[in-house]
Design a protein around this motif. Structure first.
Motif, PDB file in Angstrom:
ATOM      1  N   TYR A 173     -15.722   0.732  -1.416  1.00 47.01           N
ATOM      2  CA  TYR A 173     -15.230   1.521  -0.287  1.00 47.01           C
ATOM      3  C   TYR A 173     -13.726   1.266  -0.210  1.00 47.01           C
ATOM      4  O   TYR A 173     -13.299   0.121  -0.076  1.00 47.01           O
ATOM      5  CB  TYR A 173     -15.945   1.098   0.993  1.00 47.01           C
ATOM      6  CG  TYR A 173     -17.402   1.498   0.946  1.00 47.01           C
ATOM      7  CD1 TYR A 173     -17.826   2.722   1.438  1.00 47.01           C
ATOM      8  CD2 TYR A 173     -18.339   0.661   0.341  1.00 47.01           C
ATOM      9  CE1 TYR A 173     -19.150   3.112   1.337  1.00 47.01           C
ATOM     10  CE2 TYR A 173     -19.659   1.038   0.243  1.00 47.01           C
ATOM     11  CZ  TYR A 173     -20.064   2.269   0.745  1.00 47.01           C
ATOM     12  OH  TYR A 173     -21.374   2.654   0.629  1.00 47.01           O
ATOM     13  N   LEU A 174     -12.944   2.326  -0.307  1.00 49.71           N
ATOM     14  CA  LEU A 174     -11.492   2.146  -0.407  1.00 49.71           C
ATOM     15  C   LEU A 174     -10.889   1.600   0.880  1.00 49.71           C
ATOM     16  O   LEU A 174     -11.232   2.025   1.984  1.00 49.71           O
ATOM     17  CB  LEU A 174     -10.821   3.466  -0.774  1.00 49.71           C
ATOM     18  CG  LEU A 174     -11.114   4.011  -2.173  1.00 49.71           C
ATOM     19  CD1 LEU A 174     -10.282   5.271  -2.433  1.00 49.71           C
ATOM     20  CD2 LEU A 174     -10.836   2.973  -3.258  1.00 49.71           C
ATOM     21  N   ILE A 175      -9.984   0.665   0.680  1.00 46.29           N
ATOM     22  CA  ILE A 175      -9.246   0.037   1.780  1.00 46.29           C
ATOM     23  C   ILE A 175      -7.856   0.668   1.795  1.00 46.29           C
ATOM     24  O   ILE A 175      -7.245   0.860   0.746  1.00 46.29           O
ATOM     25  CB  ILE A 175      -9.088  -1.480   1.506  1.00 46.29           C
ATOM     26  CG1 ILE A 175     -10.454  -2.171   1.342  1.00 46.29           C
ATOM     27  CG2 ILE A 175      -8.257  -2.162   2.581  1.00 46.29           C
ATOM     28  CD1 ILE A 175     -11.340  -2.112   2.539  1.00 46.29           C
ATOM     29  N   GLY A 176      -7.350   0.975   2.971  1.00 49.29           N
ATOM     30  CA  GLY A 176      -5.985   1.496   3.021  1.00 49.29           C
ATOM     31  C   GLY A 176      -5.680   2.201   4.317  1.00 49.29           C
ATOM     32  O   GLY A 176      -6.519   2.312   5.207  1.00 49.29           O
ATOM     33  N   VAL A 177      -4.439   2.638   4.383  1.00 41.58           N
ATOM     34  CA  VAL A 177      -3.965   3.364   5.558  1.00 41.58           C
ATOM     35  C   VAL A 177      -4.145   4.860   5.285  1.00 41.58           C
ATOM     36  O   VAL A 177      -3.771   5.346   4.212  1.00 41.58           O
ATOM     37  CB  VAL A 177      -2.475   3.046   5.814  1.00 41.58           C
ATOM     38  CG1 VAL A 177      -1.952   3.810   7.017  1.00 41.58           C
ATOM     39  CG2 VAL A 177      -2.275   1.542   5.990  1.00 41.58           C
ATOM     40  N   SER A 178      -4.706   5.563   6.232  1.00 38.85           N
ATOM     41  CA  SER A 178      -4.964   6.996   6.071  1.00 38.85           C
ATOM     42  C   SER A 178      -3.649   7.786   5.974  1.00 38.85           C
ATOM     43  O   SER A 178      -2.713   7.497   6.716  1.00 38.85           O
ATOM     44  CB  SER A 178      -5.759   7.484   7.275  1.00 38.85           C
ATOM     45  OG  SER A 178      -5.958   8.865   7.204  1.00 38.85           O
ATOM     46  N   PRO A 227      -9.874   6.062   4.767  1.00 40.57           N
ATOM     47  CA  PRO A 227     -10.314   4.696   4.462  1.00 40.57           C
ATOM     48  C   PRO A 227     -11.846   4.622   4.539  1.00 40.57           C
ATOM     49  O   PRO A 227     -12.454   5.254   5.404  1.00 40.57           O
ATOM     50  CB  PRO A 227      -9.690   3.859   5.579  1.00 40.57           C
ATOM     51  CG  PRO A 227      -8.534   4.656   6.053  1.00 40.57           C
ATOM     52  CD  PRO A 227      -8.886   6.091   5.857  1.00 40.57           C
ATOM     53  N   GLY A 228     -12.438   3.855   3.643  1.00 37.15           N
ATOM     54  CA  GLY A 228     -13.895   3.759   3.619  1.00 37.15           C
ATOM     55  C   GLY A 228     -14.537   4.769   2.687  1.00 37.15           C
ATOM     56  O   GLY A 228     -15.750   4.772   2.527  1.00 37.15           O
ATOM     57  N   PHE A 245       0.844  -1.210   0.000  1.00 38.90           N
ATOM     58  CA  PHE A 245       0.000   0.000   0.000  1.00 38.90           C
ATOM     59  C   PHE A 245       0.876   1.256   0.000  1.00 38.90           C
ATOM     60  O   PHE A 245       0.602   2.219  -0.724  1.00 38.90           O
ATOM     61  CB  PHE A 245      -0.935   0.007   1.215  1.00 38.90           C
ATOM     62  CG  PHE A 245      -1.828   1.201   1.206  1.00 38.90           C
ATOM     63  CD1 PHE A 245      -2.971   1.223   0.431  1.00 38.90           C
ATOM     64  CD2 PHE A 245      -1.494   2.343   1.920  1.00 38.90           C
ATOM     65  CE1 PHE A 245      -3.777   2.353   0.369  1.00 38.90           C
ATOM     66  CE2 PHE A 245      -2.292   3.467   1.872  1.00 38.90           C
ATOM     67  CZ  PHE A 245      -3.435   3.468   1.100  1.00 38.90           C
ATOM     68  N   LYS A 246       1.934   1.214   0.796  1.00 35.99           N
ATOM     69  CA  LYS A 246       2.845   2.362   0.915  1.00 35.99           C
ATOM     70  C   LYS A 246       3.453   2.721  -0.450  1.00 35.99           C
ATOM     71  O   LYS A 246       3.509   3.887  -0.832  1.00 35.99           O
ATOM     72  CB  LYS A 246       3.961   1.996   1.897  1.00 35.99           C
ATOM     73  CG  LYS A 246       4.400   3.132   2.775  1.00 35.99           C
ATOM     74  CD  LYS A 246       5.365   2.592   3.813  1.00 35.99           C
ATOM     75  CE  LYS A 246       5.708   3.651   4.816  1.00 35.99           C
ATOM     76  NZ  LYS A 246       6.532   3.138   5.900  1.00 35.99           N
TER      77      LYS A 246
END
Lengths: 90, 160
Positions: A45-50, A37-38, A18-19
């Motif tokens: 709905y997007l998944i990931g680290v804010s 996220p979301g 993701f990074k």
């Protein structure tokens, strides 16, 4: 990729972290927005680290898409409504 | 109190390629169920099929309480559903992204169940506060089971 896959996105980057996907978007596009996220984009709905970056280029959005077994993809898809929403939310 | 009556729990599974995930999910579901919790499990189609085949009579998890991963994220994001506690199973980079997402869209008390050969490095990459249960387990579920047993003991002590 479910519904997104059916929309035949252009895959700019695959099987990455993701990074790395986030850095790729920040590095390669000028107009970049950040969402949490979301955030709903198209029908997912997007998944990931804010924060999750979404770039705009011409009439397309570029965003990270995470699959549980295959890591992060960076996808490019035409999306006039999505672009309007992103620019309006700025 | 963490393991109270009538509380619901979500176990959010990652990619099922590591053998320990299914056994630990069933074990934790059983412990939580015995503690009076209503247990739901979300995962990919393959992760849920592994559970169904391993628990054909639904002793540990009711089939009706299995949720497809995308559906679960959608319901949490739309605030149509939330949980008292959520355990996110993770052994790869995508797991970190799912954990961060649940952290952002749910009010559940969050536990990261981290396993696999890269467990320590994955644990270090989590940038926000949550409970972490970390074990370098791939085939043998016992190191992770011990972590879960220890955490449950600890929680029970707090609850007394």
């Amino acid at each position: 990729m479910g519904c997104i896959e059916l929309m035949k996105p252009e895959i700019l980057l695959s099987d990455t972290s993701f990074k790395e996907g986030r850095e790729f978007i920040r590095r390669n596009f000028r107009e970049v927005y950040e969402v949490e996220p979301g955030y709903k984009l198209f029908d997912v709905y997007l998944i990931g680290v804010s924060p999750i970056p979404i770039a705009i280029e011409d009439e397309s959005v570029i965003f990270p898409y995470v699959k549980p077994c295959r890591g992060t993809f960076v996808l490019k898809m035409e999306g006039k409504e999505e672009i309007e929403l992103l620019r309006r939310s700025k | 109190m963490l393991f109270a009556m009538n509380k619901n729990a979500l176990l959010l599974l990652g990619c099922p390629e590591l053998p320990v995930q299914t056994s630990i999910a069933l074990y934790l579901a059983n412990r939580l169920k015995n503690a009076g919790m209503d247990v739901f499990i979300a995962g990919t189609d393959a992760a849920l099929e592994l559970l169904k085949v391993s628990d054909p009579e639904g002793h540990y998890v009711d089939v009706e309480k299995m949720i497809k991963l995308d559906k679960c994220i959608e319901s949490l994001a739309e605030k149509r559903m939330d949980f008292y506690l959520c355990s996110v199973f993770m052994h790869n980079d995508a797991g970190i992204a799912y954990l961060a997402t649940v952290h952002g869209i749910s009010n559940a008390k969050l536990f990261a169940i981290i396993f696999g050969n890269d467990a320590d490095s994955i644990s270090e990459q989590i940038e926000f506060n949550c409970e972490k249960l970390v074990a370098k387990a791939v085939h043998n579920p016992l190191p992770l089971k011990r972590k879960i047993d220890d955490k449950i003991k600890e929680v029970k002590r707090w609850a007394v």
